[in-house]
Design a protein around this motif. Structure first.
Motif, mmCIF file in Angstrom:
data_model
loop_
_atom_site.group_PDB
_atom_site.id
_atom_site.type_symbol
_atom_site.label_atom_id
_atom_site.label_comp_id
_atom_site.label_asym_id
_atom_site.label_seq_id
_atom_site.Cartn_x
_atom_site.Cartn_y
_atom_site.Cartn_z
ATOM 1 N N VAL A 10 -17.180 27.896 14.764
ATOM 2 C CA VAL A 10 -16.915 28.562 13.491
ATOM 3 C C VAL A 10 -16.497 29.996 13.772
ATOM 4 C CG1 VAL A 10 -18.545 27.137 12.189
ATOM 5 C CG2 VAL A 10 -19.326 29.260 13.250
ATOM 6 N N ASP A 11 -15.862 30.614 12.773
ATOM 7 C CA ASP A 11 -15.489 32.024 12.884
ATOM 8 C C ASP A 11 -16.689 32.897 12.536
ATOM 9 O OD1 ASP A 11 -12.888 31.463 13.605
ATOM 10 O OD2 ASP A 11 -12.160 31.465 11.533
ATOM 11 N N ALA A 12 -16.894 33.946 13.315
ATOM 12 C CA ALA A 12 -17.975 34.898 13.058
ATOM 13 C C ALA A 12 -17.479 36.294 13.393
ATOM 14 C CB ALA A 12 -19.216 34.554 13.877
ATOM 15 N N LEU A 13 -18.027 37.274 12.707
ATOM 16 C CA LEU A 13 -17.673 38.666 12.969
ATOM 17 C C LEU A 13 -18.558 39.210 14.083
ATOM 18 C CD1 LEU A 13 -17.239 40.123 9.365
ATOM 19 C CD2 LEU A 13 -15.477 39.261 10.920
ATOM 20 N N GLU B 160 -19.672 36.172 5.628
ATOM 21 C CA GLU B 160 -19.307 35.641 6.939
ATOM 22 C C GLU B 160 -20.491 35.767 7.892
ATOM 23 O OE1 GLU B 160 -15.394 36.283 8.680
ATOM 24 O OE2 GLU B 160 -14.922 37.602 6.985
ATOM 25 N N THR C 62 -14.353 42.400 15.096
ATOM 26 C CA THR C 62 -13.372 41.406 15.523
ATOM 27 C C THR C 62 -13.888 40.031 15.125
ATOM 28 O OG1 THR C 62 -14.409 41.247 17.709
ATOM 29 C CG2 THR C 62 -12.552 42.765 17.487
ATOM 30 N N THR C 63 -12.966 39.095 14.949
ATOM 31 C CA THR C 63 -13.337 37.721 14.611
ATOM 32 C C THR C 63 -13.393 36.904 15.890
ATOM 33 O OG1 THR C 63 -12.261 37.912 12.461
ATOM 34 C CG2 THR C 63 -12.731 35.691 13.256
ATOM 35 N N ARG C 64 -14.474 36.147 16.044
ATOM 36 C CA ARG C 64 -14.707 35.419 17.283
ATOM 37 C C ARG C 64 -15.077 33.971 16.970
ATOM 38 N NH1 ARG C 64 -19.209 38.076 20.874
ATOM 39 N NH2 ARG C 64 -17.634 39.736 20.824
ATOM 40 N N LYS C 65 -14.587 33.050 17.787
ATOM 41 C CA LYS C 65 -14.983 31.649 17.688
ATOM 42 C C LYS C 65 -16.290 31.460 18.457
ATOM 43 C CE LYS C 65 -11.437 29.565 15.553
ATOM 44 N NZ LYS C 65 -11.592 28.730 14.348
ATOM 45 N N GLU D 2 -9.285 36.903 21.131
ATOM 46 C CA GLU D 2 -9.727 37.437 19.847
ATOM 47 C C GLU D 2 -8.582 38.120 19.119
ATOM 48 O OE1 GLU D 2 -12.993 40.014 20.440
ATOM 49 O OE2 GLU D 2 -14.437 38.422 20.864
ATOM 50 N N ASN D 3 -8.679 38.129 17.792
ATOM 51 C CA ASN D 3 -7.727 38.885 16.995
ATOM 52 C C ASN D 3 -7.985 40.379 17.172
ATOM 53 O OD1 ASN D 3 -6.649 36.493 15.971
ATOM 54 N ND2 ASN D 3 -8.185 36.422 14.329
#
Length: 261
Positions: A191-194, A229, A172-175, A242-243
Motif C-alpha cells: 500500500v502507499d504510505a507517507l 493516509e 514522500t510516498t512509499r510502497k 520513490e516519488n
C-alpha cells in the motif's frame, strides 16, 4: 517524548471518603463504665452526634492527605470539597505570575478531617489521571491507594484520537507491506504510505489527516474533505523508486494510543 507532546488524559471522579470500623468501636473498660453495657450496642444504630464518654476517642478528627506531587505514580491533580466548587485544592499551585485565589495548595490547613467511627463521610470531586493511582495518607492506617477501575474508562480511552498539527512537513510516498501500517489495512500486498518523522508509541497507530479540495468543473465550489493516509517512519535508506518530496500541511493522528485492558 510522546507524553510531553500529548499530555495525559484526565478524569473527573466523584468519591466518598470515610473511615470504616471492623465491628463495634472499642470502649473504655474502666470501672466507672462497667455497668453501661448497652453503650456499644446502641452505637451500632447511632446517626452522628457526640460519642459517649467511654468512647471519647471517636470524636477525634483524623486528617487525610490526598495526593503527593513527589511520589512517582501518583495521579491526583486536585479536588473540590463537597459541593464547594469555588476553590480547587491542587497538589501543586501555578507559578507566581499565574497565581489565583481559585486554586489553593493542599496542606494541613485544608485536609479533610474525619472521625474514625463508620459514620463520618465527606464527598470529593477528584481531577486525576485515570491510568495512575491516588494515595491517601493518614496517621492511623497504612497508605491507601485508589485507582479508577478500567471498566469505567476503557471505552472512552479506546475512542480517543490525538492530533499534532504539522506545517509544513516534507514527505514522500512509499510502497510498504500492508502489514506494516497497523490494523485495518489489507491482509497482504503493498500500500502507499507517507514517509515522515513521527513519535514512537508502545501501542496505537499513526496516520496522516489532510484537508483537500477535490477537483471539480469550472465554476463549481466543491466542499473540502479530509483525506487520510497511512504513515511510516522515515529512515536514511536511499530509495530511487520513490516519488519526489511533497510539502504538506495537516495533522499527525494517533488512534488507539490509550487503549487499556
Amino acid at each position: 517524548m510522546l507524553g510531553a507532546l500529548l499530555g495525559r488524559p484526565l478524569a473527573l471522579v466523584r468519591a466518598r471518603l470515610g473511615f470504616e470500623l471492623d465491628g463495634l468501636p472499642v470502649a473504655d473498660g474502666g470501672w466507672q463504665y462497667a455497668l453501661d453495657w448497652q453503650t456499644q450496642q446502641a452505637w451500632a444504630t447511632r446517626q452522628g452526634g457526640t460519642a459517649p464518654a467511654e468512647m471519647a476517642h471517636l470524636d477525634y478528627r483524623w486528617p487525610v492527605r490526598l495526593g503527593n506531587a513527589g511520589q512517582q505514580g501518583d495521579g491526583l491533580i486536585g479536588y473540590f470539597s463537597e459541593a464547594d466548587y469555588g476553590t480547587f485544592h491542587a497538589v501543586d499551585t501555578p507559578r507566581e505570575h499565574l497565581r489565583t485565589d481559585y486554586v489553593a495548595k493542599i496542606s494541613d490547613a485544608n485536609w479533610p478531617r474525619l472521625r474514625a467511627d463508620s459514620t463520618g463521610r465527606t464527598h470529593l470531586t477528584l481531577l486525576l489521571d485515570p491510568l495512575a493511582t491516588v494515595h491517601a495518607t493518614t496517621e492511623i492506617l497504612p497508605v491507601t491507594e485508589l485507582q479508577l477501575p478500567s471498566r469505567f474508562t476503557r471505552t472512552a480511552m479506546a475512542a480517543m484520537r490525538v492530533a499534532l498539527r504539522l506545517s509544513p512537513v516534507l514527505t514522500t510516498t512509499r510502497k510498504v507491506p500492508a502489514k506494516d501500517v497497523g490494523p485495518g489495512g489489507a491482509p497482504s500486498g503493498f500500500v502507499d504510505a507517507l514517509a515522515m518523522p513521527h513519535p514512537t508509541s508502545p501501542q496505537g497507530t499513526w496516520d496522516w489527516a489532510e484537508l483537500v479540495v477535490p477537483d471539480a468543473p469550472a465554476g463549481a465550489d466543491p466542499a473540502p474533505r479530509w483525506h487520510h493516509e497511512a504513515v511510516v517512519q522515515i529512515d536514511q535508506t536511499a530509495r530511487l523508486d520513490e516519488n519526489g518530496p511533497t510539502v504538506r500541511t495537516g495533522f499527525l493522528r494517533l488512534s488507539g494510543g490509550f487503549t487499556t485492558k
